[in-house]
Scaffold this motif. Sequence first.
Motif, PDB file in Angstrom:
ATOM      1  N   ASP A  62       0.937  -1.260   0.174  1.00 49.20           N
ATOM      2  CA  ASP A  62       0.105   0.051  -0.020  1.00 49.20           C
ATOM      3  C   ASP A  62       0.859   1.314   0.014  1.00 49.20           C
ATOM      4  OD1 ASP A  62      -1.760   2.196   0.237  1.00 49.20           O
ATOM      5  OD2 ASP A  62      -2.939   1.270   2.026  1.00 49.20           O
ATOM      6  N   CYS A  63       0.758   1.765  -1.194  1.00 53.08           N
ATOM      7  CA  CYS A  63       1.795   2.794  -1.348  1.00 53.08           C
ATOM      8  C   CYS A  63       1.237   4.140  -1.225  1.00 53.08           C
ATOM      9  CB  CYS A  63       2.828   2.843  -2.614  1.00 53.08           C
ATOM     10  SG  CYS A  63       3.802   1.469  -2.616  1.00 53.08           S
ATOM     11  N   MET A  64      -0.212   4.211  -0.845  1.00 51.42           N
ATOM     12  CA  MET A  64      -0.908   5.572  -0.877  1.00 51.42           C
ATOM     13  C   MET A  64      -0.301   6.436   0.359  1.00 51.42           C
ATOM     14  SD  MET A  64      -2.916   5.410  -3.163  1.00 51.42           S
ATOM     15  CE  MET A  64      -4.181   6.356  -3.109  1.00 51.42           C
ATOM     16  N   LYS A  65      -0.310   7.579   0.151  1.00 55.50           N
ATOM     17  CA  LYS A  65       0.011   8.492   1.174  1.00 55.50           C
ATOM     18  C   LYS A  65      -0.947   9.420   1.501  1.00 55.50           C
ATOM     19  CE  LYS A  65       4.698   9.305  -0.795  1.00 55.50           C
ATOM     20  NZ  LYS A  65       5.091   9.476  -2.231  1.00 55.50           N
ATOM     21  N   ALA A  66      -1.140   9.504   3.005  1.00 49.47           N
ATOM     22  CA  ALA A  66      -2.136  10.325   3.491  1.00 49.47           C
ATOM     23  C   ALA A  66      -2.089  11.667   3.146  1.00 49.47           C
ATOM     24  CB  ALA A  66      -1.899  10.438   5.081  1.00 49.47           C
ATOM     25  N   PRO A  67      -3.268  12.312   2.919  1.00 48.02           N
ATOM     26  CA  PRO A  67      -4.502  12.152   3.304  1.00 48.02           C
ATOM     27  C   PRO A  67      -5.465  11.091   2.301  1.00 48.02           C
ATOM     28  CG  PRO A  67      -4.821  14.127   2.341  1.00 48.02           C
ATOM     29  CD  PRO A  67      -3.384  13.644   2.321  1.00 48.02           C
ATOM     30  N   GLU A  68      -4.770  10.545   1.242  1.00 56.02           N
ATOM     31  CA  GLU A  68      -5.325   9.678   0.544  1.00 56.02           C
ATOM     32  C   GLU A  68      -5.780   8.567   1.034  1.00 56.02           C
ATOM     33  OE1 GLU A  68      -5.773  10.128  -2.913  1.00 56.02           O
ATOM     34  OE2 GLU A  68      -5.252  12.052  -2.534  1.00 56.02           O
ATOM     35  N   PRO A  69      -6.983   7.874   0.622  1.00 57.18           N
ATOM     36  CA  PRO A  69      -7.408   6.682   1.335  1.00 57.18           C
ATOM     37  C   PRO A  69      -6.613   5.438   1.148  1.00 57.18           C
ATOM     38  CG  PRO A  69      -9.230   7.408  -0.382  1.00 57.18           C
ATOM     39  CD  PRO A  69      -8.042   8.510  -0.200  1.00 57.18           C
ATOM     40  N   PRO A  70      -6.466   4.241   2.145  1.00 59.84           N
ATOM     41  CA  PRO A  70      -5.484   3.394   1.817  1.00 59.84           C
ATOM     42  C   PRO A  70      -6.100   2.604   0.652  1.00 59.84           C
ATOM     43  CG  PRO A  70      -6.795   3.272   4.149  1.00 59.84           C
ATOM     44  CD  PRO A  70      -7.125   4.318   3.368  1.00 59.84           C
ATOM     45  N   ARG A  71      -4.851   2.110   0.087  1.00 57.46           N
ATOM     46  CA  ARG A  71      -5.254   0.973  -1.171  1.00 57.46           C
ATOM     47  C   ARG A  71      -4.362  -0.237  -0.868  1.00 57.46           C
ATOM     48  NH1 ARG A  71      -3.674   0.933  -7.394  1.00 57.46           N
ATOM     49  NH2 ARG A  71      -5.165  -0.862  -7.921  1.00 57.46           N
ATOM     50  N   PRO A  72      -4.779  -1.127   0.306  1.00 59.47           N
ATOM     51  CA  PRO A  72      -4.136  -2.402   0.302  1.00 59.47           C
ATOM     52  C   PRO A  72      -4.200  -3.397  -0.989  1.00 59.47           C
ATOM     53  CG  PRO A  72      -6.156  -2.410   1.663  1.00 59.47           C
ATOM     54  CD  PRO A  72      -5.967  -1.105   0.953  1.00 59.47           C
ATOM     55  N   MET A  73      -3.261  -3.939  -1.380  1.00 56.22           N
ATOM     56  CA  MET A  73      -3.140  -4.857  -2.283  1.00 56.22           C
ATOM     57  C   MET A  73      -2.553  -6.039  -1.936  1.00 56.22           C
ATOM     58  SD  MET A  73      -2.067  -2.564  -5.606  1.00 56.22           S
ATOM     59  CE  MET A  73      -2.739  -3.866  -6.860  1.00 56.22           C
ATOM     60  N   VAL A  74      -2.951  -7.170  -2.488  1.00 53.58           N
ATOM     61  CA  VAL A  74      -2.655  -8.581  -2.302  1.00 53.58           C
ATOM     62  C   VAL A  74      -2.186  -9.155  -3.610  1.00 53.58           C
ATOM     63  CG1 VAL A  74      -3.086 -11.076  -1.293  1.00 53.58           C
ATOM     64  CG2 VAL A  74      -3.840  -8.747  -0.162  1.00 53.58           C
ATOM     65  N   LEU A  75      -0.883  -9.441  -3.837  1.00 50.43           N
ATOM     66  CA  LEU A  75      -0.474  -9.993  -5.203  1.00 50.43           C
ATOM     67  C   LEU A  75      -0.076 -11.326  -4.871  1.00 50.43           C
ATOM     68  CD1 LEU A  75      -0.298  -6.779  -5.182  1.00 50.43           C
ATOM     69  CD2 LEU A  75       0.991  -7.284  -7.299  1.00 50.43           C
ATOM     70  N   ILE A  76      -0.589 -12.543  -5.343  1.00 48.86           N
ATOM     71  CA  ILE A  76      -0.129 -14.039  -5.491  1.00 48.86           C
ATOM     72  C   ILE A  76       0.494 -14.179  -6.586  1.00 48.86           C
ATOM     73  CG2 ILE A  76      -0.931 -16.363  -4.754  1.00 48.86           C
ATOM     74  CD1 ILE A  76      -1.996 -14.196  -2.732  1.00 48.86           C
ATOM     75  N   ASN A  77       1.563 -14.920  -6.739  1.00 51.11           N
ATOM     76  CA  ASN A  77       2.215 -15.358  -7.980  1.00 51.11           C
ATOM     77  C   ASN A  77       2.638 -14.026  -8.976  1.00 51.11           C
ATOM     78  OD1 ASN A  77       2.462 -18.122  -6.992  1.00 51.11           O
ATOM     79  ND2 ASN A  77       0.286 -18.402  -8.059  1.00 51.11           N
ATOM     80  N   PRO A  78       2.877 -12.898  -8.505  1.00 50.71           N
ATOM     81  CA  PRO A  78       3.208 -11.893  -9.174  1.00 50.71           C
ATOM     82  C   PRO A  78       4.430 -11.940 -10.241  1.00 50.71           C
ATOM     83  CG  PRO A  78       4.064 -11.525  -7.265  1.00 50.71           C
ATOM     84  CD  PRO A  78       3.459 -12.670  -7.024  1.00 50.71           C
ATOM     85  N   GLN A  79       4.360 -11.464 -11.564  1.00 51.39           N
ATOM     86  CA  GLN A  79       5.224 -11.455 -12.477  1.00 51.39           C
ATOM     87  C   GLN A  79       5.185 -10.281 -13.263  1.00 51.39           C
ATOM     88  OE1 GLN A  79       3.520 -15.255 -14.588  1.00 51.39           O
ATOM     89  NE2 GLN A  79       5.706 -15.378 -15.195  1.00 51.39           N
ATOM     90  N   VAL A  80       6.682  -9.721 -13.474  1.00 55.05           N
ATOM     91  CA  VAL A  80       6.584  -8.550 -14.228  1.00 55.05           C
ATOM     92  C   VAL A  80       6.607  -8.825 -15.644  1.00 55.05           C
ATOM     93  CG1 VAL A  80       8.083  -6.658 -14.893  1.00 55.05           C
ATOM     94  CG2 VAL A  80       8.061  -7.266 -12.609  1.00 55.05           C
TER      95      VAL A  80
END
Length: 172
Positions: A62-80
């Motif tokens: 979650d790279c959101m910076k306050a005061p932006e709302p949080p954006r939790p992300m879950v990535l399984i088996n991520p690939q570029v």
Amino acid sequence: MTLRPILIHPDPRLKKPCPPVTEFDAELRKLAEDMLATMYDAPGIGLAAPQVGVIRRVIVMDCMKAPEPPRPMVLINPQVIAASQATSTYEEGCLSIPDQYADVTRPAEVTVRWQDLDGAEQQDHFTGLWATCVQHEIDHLDGKLFIDYLGPIKRQMITRKMEKLKRDRARA
Ligand code: K1U
Ligand code: ZN
């Protein structure tokens, strides 16, 4: 929700390439929930499963910076699946290497494919801090730390500091 202890470098579990997730079950949901809680508590902007001793391809961010709302992300088996020619240099840190920071240069933008907690395929294009963070976290899944991008003298200096930190923490 359980806060899980974060492993500190050097630890052999941080150097292991992680196998993919194949079971999209309740245990995986619990791991993701615990990892997000552990990341927010640290605090951090990302966390990879090997940092909590689980050798599986799971990351949270979650790279959101306050005061932006949080954006939790879950990535399984991520690939570029695509990376920009343009690069960006960011002073990175790592929750497994506390209080140590160094410039790392990486592709400025990446397209990443991953599975969500239901096993469904997802894809997104990341820029800015999100791009830096997702590459840092995927590196963890391949047993790579940001200090592996540094020269041997700087890397060894940081490793010695971490060995001392672990000795001091064990004595306390
Ligand atoms: O993977 C990790 O160890 C987490 C790491 C992620 C990261 C940081 C910087 C560049 C790339 C990847 C961290 O979250 S270190 C802590 C941190 O950066 C931070 C903590 C609180 C507020 C803002 C940032
Ligand atoms: Zn890290």
